[in-house]
Design a protein around this motif. Structure first.
Motif, mmCIF file in Angstrom:
data_model
loop_
_atom_site.group_PDB
_atom_site.id
_atom_site.type_symbol
_atom_site.label_atom_id
_atom_site.label_comp_id
_atom_site.label_asym_id
_atom_site.label_seq_id
_atom_site.Cartn_x
_atom_site.Cartn_y
_atom_site.Cartn_z
ATOM 1 N N ASP A 50 6.897 -3.801 -4.789
ATOM 2 C CA ASP A 50 6.301 -3.697 -5.918
ATOM 3 C C ASP A 50 4.866 -3.161 -5.482
ATOM 4 N N GLU A 51 4.762 -2.718 -4.390
ATOM 5 C CA GLU A 51 3.449 -1.946 -3.858
ATOM 6 C C GLU A 51 3.944 -1.153 -2.879
ATOM 7 N N HIS A 70 10.661 2.902 -7.388
ATOM 8 C CA HIS A 70 9.227 2.665 -8.290
ATOM 9 C C HIS A 70 8.622 1.508 -7.865
ATOM 10 N N ALA A 71 7.072 1.675 -7.441
ATOM 11 C CA ALA A 71 6.602 0.512 -7.488
ATOM 12 C C ALA A 71 5.450 0.401 -8.338
ATOM 13 N N GLU A 72 4.844 -0.539 -8.717
ATOM 14 C CA GLU A 72 3.909 -1.023 -9.753
ATOM 15 C C GLU A 72 2.541 -0.164 -9.320
ATOM 16 N N ASN A 73 2.311 -0.384 -7.897
ATOM 17 C CA ASN A 73 1.119 0.169 -7.488
ATOM 18 C C ASN A 73 1.546 1.266 -6.131
ATOM 19 N N GLY A 97 0.768 -7.055 -3.351
ATOM 20 C CA GLY A 97 2.120 -7.063 -3.773
ATOM 21 C C GLY A 97 2.950 -8.228 -3.095
#
Length: 165
Positions: A50-51, A70-73, A97
């Motif tokens: 997620d990061e 894909h990572a949110e950040n 994350g």
């Protein structure tokens, strides 16, 4: 609380353009095939970041792009370009994350992996960490700033050559 680190060395880079700086070297054909293999292995096992904390070199950015994740950040830092274990640890301790991928270079990433795990995986290539090698390490910590060396449990280790057979 469980936190997971995905520690990946960039995929194989090209040396076809001798005038490019090391920082600007792109992936070669093998690297563009290896990165998606590692991405698929991670997805298949449910290890999706997620990061992202990554060197800002061309080859690390391309490795991430070709992984199909894909990572949110996503954070690209010059400080992680050819970073040693201490710099990598300092950067990781700022992560927010729960599942963080760190994408970097040797020799720092191999040294960092060896420093983080309680017990190294029984794989002949773990200590030299070939291109696109990836270790998934789990820590029982509340936040990344609590991370201590030699406290991680290895969930998996893979190199693309074995995944592409």
């Amino acid at each position: 609380m469980i936190h997971t680190l995905i520690l990946t060395r960039h995929a194989k880079s090209s040396w076809d353009e001798p005038n490019l700086s090391d920082h600007e070297r792109p992936l070669n054909k093998r690297g563009r095939a290896s990165a998606p293999a590692i991405g698929s292995w991670l997805k298949k096992n449910g290890w999706v970041p997620d990061e992202l904390l990554s060197s800002n070199s061309v080859r690390t950015r391309e490795t991430w792009d070709h992984m199909g994740l894909h990572a949110e950040n996503a954070y690209y830092a010059y400080d992680l370009y050819l970073a040693g274990p201490d710099a990598m640890l300092a950067e990781l301790k700022t992560a927010t994350g729960r599942t963080v991928m760190m994408l970097g270079h040797n020799p720092g990433i191999a040294q960092f992996a060896a420093q983080l795990v309680e017990t190294a995986p029984e794989h002949a290539r773990f200590h030299d960490y070939p291109t696109c090698a990836t270790t998934v390490i789990q820590f029982e910590i509340d936040k990344w700033s609590d991370l201590q060396k030699h406290s991680g449990k290895v969930l998996g280790f893979a190199i693309p050559r074995e995944l592409l057979k």
